[in-house]
Design a protein around this motif. Structure first.
Motif, PDB file in Angstrom:
ATOM      1  N   TYR A  50       0.798  -1.223   0.000  1.00 27.11           N
ATOM      2  CA  TYR A  50       0.000   0.000   0.000  1.00 27.11           C
ATOM      3  C   TYR A  50       0.840   1.286   0.000  1.00 27.11           C
ATOM      4  CZ  TYR A  50      -3.893  -3.083   1.239  1.00 27.11           C
ATOM      5  OH  TYR A  50      -4.842  -4.068   1.237  1.00 27.11           O
ATOM      6  N   GLY A  51       2.160   1.170   0.141  1.00 24.50           N
ATOM      7  CA  GLY A  51       2.995   2.357   0.144  1.00 24.50           C
ATOM      8  C   GLY A  51       2.915   3.147   1.427  1.00 24.50           C
ATOM      9  N   ALA A  52       2.577   2.497   2.543  1.00 26.11           N
ATOM     10  CA  ALA A  52       2.481   3.173   3.837  1.00 26.11           C
ATOM     11  C   ALA A  52       2.832   2.183   4.941  1.00 26.11           C
ATOM     12  CB  ALA A  52       1.076   3.727   4.063  1.00 26.11           C
ATOM     13  N   ILE A  53       3.407   2.713   6.025  1.00 29.94           N
ATOM     14  CA  ILE A  53       3.744   1.904   7.192  1.00 29.94           C
ATOM     15  C   ILE A  53       2.539   1.880   8.131  1.00 29.94           C
ATOM     16  CG2 ILE A  53       5.238   1.701   9.212  1.00 29.94           C
ATOM     17  CD1 ILE A  53       6.718   1.115   6.682  1.00 29.94           C
ATOM     18  N   LEU A 106      -7.115   4.719   1.370  1.00 30.81           N
ATOM     19  CA  LEU A 106      -7.478   5.941   0.652  1.00 30.81           C
ATOM     20  C   LEU A 106      -6.255   6.627   0.052  1.00 30.81           C
ATOM     21  CD1 LEU A 106     -10.238   7.410   2.994  1.00 30.81           C
ATOM     22  CD2 LEU A 106     -10.550   6.674   0.633  1.00 30.81           C
ATOM     23  N   GLN A 107      -5.170   6.702   0.837  1.00 29.48           N
ATOM     24  CA  GLN A 107      -3.964   7.335   0.290  1.00 29.48           C
ATOM     25  C   GLN A 107      -3.374   6.505  -0.842  1.00 29.48           C
ATOM     26  OE1 GLN A 107      -0.395   6.623   0.498  1.00 29.48           O
ATOM     27  NE2 GLN A 107      -0.824   4.545   1.245  1.00 29.48           N
ATOM     28  N   CYS A 108      -3.545   5.194  -0.774  1.00 29.14           N
ATOM     29  CA  CYS A 108      -3.043   4.325  -1.841  1.00 29.14           C
ATOM     30  C   CYS A 108      -3.812   4.568  -3.137  1.00 29.14           C
ATOM     31  CB  CYS A 108      -3.157   2.867  -1.406  1.00 29.14           C
ATOM     32  SG  CYS A 108      -2.468   1.682  -2.583  1.00 29.14           S
ATOM     33  N   ILE A 109      -5.139   4.684  -3.054  1.00 31.12           N
ATOM     34  CA  ILE A 109      -5.945   4.963  -4.246  1.00 31.12           C
ATOM     35  C   ILE A 109      -5.603   6.340  -4.806  1.00 31.12           C
ATOM     36  CG2 ILE A 109      -8.285   5.203  -5.131  1.00 31.12           C
ATOM     37  CD1 ILE A 109      -9.225   3.347  -2.898  1.00 31.12           C
ATOM     38  N   GLU A 110      -5.459   7.326  -3.926  1.00 32.80           N
ATOM     39  CA  GLU A 110      -5.101   8.685  -4.360  1.00 32.80           C
ATOM     40  C   GLU A 110      -3.753   8.696  -5.061  1.00 32.80           C
ATOM     41  OE1 GLU A 110      -5.443  13.139  -4.070  1.00 32.80           O
ATOM     42  OE2 GLU A 110      -6.698  11.397  -4.465  1.00 32.80           O
ATOM     43  N   ARG A 131      -5.463  12.441 -11.859  1.00 31.93           N
ATOM     44  CA  ARG A 131      -6.791  12.217 -11.305  1.00 31.93           C
ATOM     45  C   ARG A 131      -6.715  12.242  -9.786  1.00 31.93           C
ATOM     46  NH1 ARG A 131     -10.321   7.944 -14.569  1.00 31.93           N
ATOM     47  NH2 ARG A 131     -11.693   9.746 -14.670  1.00 31.93           N
ATOM     48  N   TYR A 132      -7.846  12.435  -9.146  1.00 29.97           N
ATOM     49  CA  TYR A 132      -7.880  12.501  -7.680  1.00 29.97           C
ATOM     50  C   TYR A 132      -9.198  11.929  -7.192  1.00 29.97           C
ATOM     51  CZ  TYR A 132     -10.840  16.633  -8.344  1.00 29.97           C
ATOM     52  OH  TYR A 132     -11.848  17.495  -8.717  1.00 29.97           O
ATOM     53  N   ILE A 133      -9.274  11.645  -5.897  1.00 27.17           N
ATOM     54  CA  ILE A 133     -10.445  10.986  -5.325  1.00 27.17           C
ATOM     55  C   ILE A 133     -11.221  11.930  -4.409  1.00 27.17           C
ATOM     56  CG2 ILE A 133      -9.295   8.747  -5.410  1.00 27.17           C
ATOM     57  CD1 ILE A 133      -9.035   8.904  -2.333  1.00 27.17           C
ATOM     58  N   TRP A 156      -4.250   9.132   4.820  1.00 28.55           N
ATOM     59  CA  TRP A 156      -5.190  10.155   4.353  1.00 28.55           C
ATOM     60  C   TRP A 156      -5.753  10.876   5.581  1.00 28.55           C
ATOM     61  CZ3 TRP A 156      -6.870  11.809  -0.431  1.00 28.55           C
ATOM     62  CH2 TRP A 156      -8.080  12.512  -0.489  1.00 28.55           C
ATOM     63  N   THR A 157      -5.657  12.209   5.623  1.00 26.14           N
ATOM     64  CA  THR A 157      -6.144  12.965   6.788  1.00 26.14           C
ATOM     65  C   THR A 157      -7.348  13.832   6.467  1.00 26.14           C
ATOM     66  OG1 THR A 157      -4.510  14.698   6.315  1.00 26.14           O
ATOM     67  CG2 THR A 157      -3.899  13.009   7.928  1.00 26.14           C
ATOM     68  N   ALA A 158      -7.729  13.937   5.188  1.00 26.29           N
ATOM     69  CA  ALA A 158      -8.939  14.662   4.826  1.00 26.29           C
ATOM     70  C   ALA A 158     -10.160  13.826   5.235  1.00 26.29           C
ATOM     71  CB  ALA A 158      -8.940  14.947   3.325  1.00 26.29           C
ATOM     72  N   PRO A 159     -11.369  14.394   5.174  1.00 25.06           N
ATOM     73  CA  PRO A 159     -12.561  13.609   5.556  1.00 25.06           C
ATOM     74  C   PRO A 159     -12.698  12.326   4.749  1.00 25.06           C
ATOM     75  CG  PRO A 159     -13.115  15.937   5.396  1.00 25.06           C
ATOM     76  CD  PRO A 159     -11.706  15.804   4.900  1.00 25.06           C
ATOM     77  N   ILE A 160     -13.166  11.269   5.408  1.00 26.00           N
ATOM     78  CA  ILE A 160     -13.341   9.973   4.752  1.00 26.00           C
ATOM     79  C   ILE A 160     -14.817   9.694   4.433  1.00 26.00           C
ATOM     80  CG2 ILE A 160     -11.277   9.023   5.818  1.00 26.00           C
ATOM     81  CD1 ILE A 160     -13.022   7.564   7.819  1.00 26.00           C
ATOM     82  N   HIS A 161     -15.705  10.599   4.833  1.00 25.76           N
ATOM     83  CA  HIS A 161     -17.131  10.488   4.523  1.00 25.76           C
ATOM     84  C   HIS A 161     -17.626  11.832   3.987  1.00 25.76           C
ATOM     85  CE1 HIS A 161     -16.863   6.959   7.102  1.00 25.76           C
ATOM     86  NE2 HIS A 161     -16.604   7.722   8.150  1.00 25.76           N
TER      87      HIS A 161
END
Length: 565
Positions: free
Chosen positions: A220-223, A239-243, A251-253, A345-350
């Motif tokens: 996933y590219g994250a620890i 979420l950060q992996c998809i972004e 593109r962005y999510i 990912w620190t932005a809103p998830i919903h």
């Protein structure tokens, strides 16, 4: 002769067992769909009915938004040309909504989408297994949805790459793989229409929850970090992996709904194109410092944006790199060091408005969902969550770290509200405390609680971290008095917020096997008392060998007797 007779017995037993397994044919009913598992190695997991029910609701709401958005864009383009072309567009054109289920297995999900999502035009059900494809064809005919569902036998990634041209992209792509979905994300983010929906499931929670951080980084590219808020962190890692995959193609999510349930996480995100928005990604990501003593989490943003007005554009924003680190060498709460994880990912998830609309769709009489009560409870909690606060504390971890008697949850929430901070639960944990209050104040509440519920001195002597936390003075006044608004509405109305184990021996199941019925036991069930089973098998084998020896001895005696006669 002995070996020959013995092997004949074993082979006969094996052939009978194999014949019994091949003849297995299960019929399953879920919602309006009825499927038959005619092949031996086709995956089906009944526990994920909640996943499928929720996806149906989300697609019903999203498909309306998608068509309205596409119609508005097309009409705007037509208006720039002429009024006549606008009328012609409205009369002759209709926005199609195409969906790809990249890993279909039995085809159950596609059948339910075809029958229960109103605005779907076409569904492509794909699987790389020929057995799965044959099973799907039978099920589609049986459920009379063959006119809507196209069967595909292909590698999922190759199929999506074939549809990455803007004119051939799908309106929605559903990825529900066994384990990690990251190998499909590069193809998926290219194959979704602008403004389309990507539905992703991940079941490798051990990796995402911190048991194997090096594996999490490679996938996933994250620890990942082993912490009480690991389930929300798993959502934010995915979420950060998809972004990250989307940003490679400008593109962005935009997350609509992110759910942690049972043994998996499920994410619904919209995909848009816009290079300028990709520049804002660093402001939505952060590294995580986790204290090894008190488990406090501190975020270090990767970037930020600040106002940079000009005469031409007074609302212009400019990116900047934040300074760091945000923590010292030792934690200010317990004087211990930190682990470093992320980025997450620190932005809103919903999206709260979208969640409310999904809840409204749930009340529709045309939906007959087996997990209706659970969906209502989970989405009610999601709507109550603090959407701009990443991660959460855990009550059992807070009081357990300093060996205190458990503090009532409503009392903790009341103390936070009395101080003027916000607080909510997280749908991912029944003991969660998601709040805007700083960590120091949370520990002030714990220290205030300790005054009336003291810890045994022997425990403090053996634990220097707990002793250090409780020895510090209370910096802010704490009012431990209950208040009515500390009890959220979802709890007051008795909503089914946290599900008990949905079935005995439930879990992600084994890869590509028939996972229902006692004769197809799950791995957890098969492994129960396995040592005793091995001993029993050995004893049966030895008894079988003794019987064979007796038969051979008897035959030899008969032969000798006949020879003598």
């Amino acid at each position: 002769m002995f070996l020959k007779v013995f092997y004949n017995i074993i082979n006969l037993t094996s052939r009978r067992t194999l014949a019994m397994e091949v003849s297995t044919n299960k019929t399953i009913k879920e919602g309006p769909a009825v499927i038959s598992l005619v092949a031996e190695k086709v995956f089906y997991n009944p526990v994920q009915e909640f996943n499928r029910d929720l996806s149906i609701l989300v697609l019903n709401v999203f498909s309306k938004d998608y068509k309205a958005e596409k119609n508005a864009q097309a009409q705007k383009k037509a208006q720039n040309k002429s009024i006549d072309s606008t009328i012609e567009f409205a009369e002759k054109n209709e926005v199609e909504f195409t969906l790809l289920e990249a890993l279909s297995a039995t085809g159950l999900r596609s059948i339910r989408y075809a029958k229960e999502v109103a605005d779907i035009t076409k569904i492509v059900a794909n699987d790389i297994s020929m057995q799965a494809v044959q099973t799907m064809k039978v099920n589609f005919e049986q459920n009379q949805v063959s006119h809507m569902v196209e069967v595909s036998h292909d590698d999922a990634c190759m199929l999506m790459y074939k549809h990455k041209h803007p004119s051939e992209r799908f309106s929605a792509i559903d990825l529900d793989p066994y384990g990690c979905p990251s190998i499909f994300l590069d193809a998926a983010v290219q194959s979704v229409q602008d403004g389309g929906l990507l539905l992703v499931t991940a079941t490798d929670m051990a990796v995402l929850a911190g048991n194997s951080p090096e594996t999490c980084y490679s996938k996933y590219g994250a620890i990942s970090l082993k912490t009480k808020c690991c389930h929300e962190m798993a959502l934010r890692i995915l979420l950060q992996c998809i972004e990250k995959h989307a940003n490679r193609y400008s593109r962005y999510i935009v997350p609509l709904l992110s759910i942690s349930a049972d043994f998996y996480i499920r994410i619904f995100v919209k995909i848009y194109t816009g290079a300028i928005h990709c520049k804002k990604t660093t402001s939505k990501l952060a590294m995580v410092y986790q204290c090894v003593g008190c488990d406090n989490m501190t975020l270090q943003p990767l970037g930020g944006f600040k106002s940079n007005p000009t005469e031409k554009n007074p609302n212009q924003m400019k990116g900047f790199l934040p300074t760091g680190p945000v923590v010292g060498e030792h934690c200010v709460n317990c004087n211990q060091k930190h682990h470093l994880g992320g980025p997450i990912w620190t932005a809103p998830i919903h999206e709260p408005v979208f969640v409310s609309r999904v809840l409204a769709e749930l009340s529709s009489e045309r939906h007959c969902l087996g997990t209706r009560d659970r969906i209502e409870g989970v989405l009610s909690m999601v709507r109550e969550e603090l959407h701009d606060v990443p991660l959460y504390y855990s009550m059992d971890r807070l009081v357990g770290r300093v060996h205190l008697e458990t503090m009532p949850m409503l009392l903790m929430r009341s103390a936070i509200l009395n101080a003027g901070y916000k607080v909510s639960y997280s749908h991912a944990s029944k003991m969660s405390i998601k709040t805007t209050a700083p960590a120091q104040f949370i520990w002030d509440i714990v220290r205030t609680w300790e005054r009336t519920h003291p810890v045994k001195p022997a425990r403090l002597e053996a634990d220097p971290v707990a002793r250090h936390i409780l020895s510090r003075a209370v910096a802010s006044p704490v009012e431990l008095s209950c208040r009515a608004d500390a009890n959220p509405e979802s709890r007051r109305c008795g909503a089914l917020r946290f599900q008990y184990n949905p079935a005995p021996h439930w879990g992600p199941g084994a890869r590509a096997i028939l996972n229902i019925g006692e004769e197809k036991m799950s791995k957890a069930l098969r492994n129960q008392n396995k040592n005793l089973k091995k001993k029993s098998q050995k004893r049966q084998h030895s008894e079988g060998e003794n019987e064979v020896r007796k038969k051979i001895t008897l035959e030899q005696q008969l032969t000798n007797d006949n020879g003598c006669n």
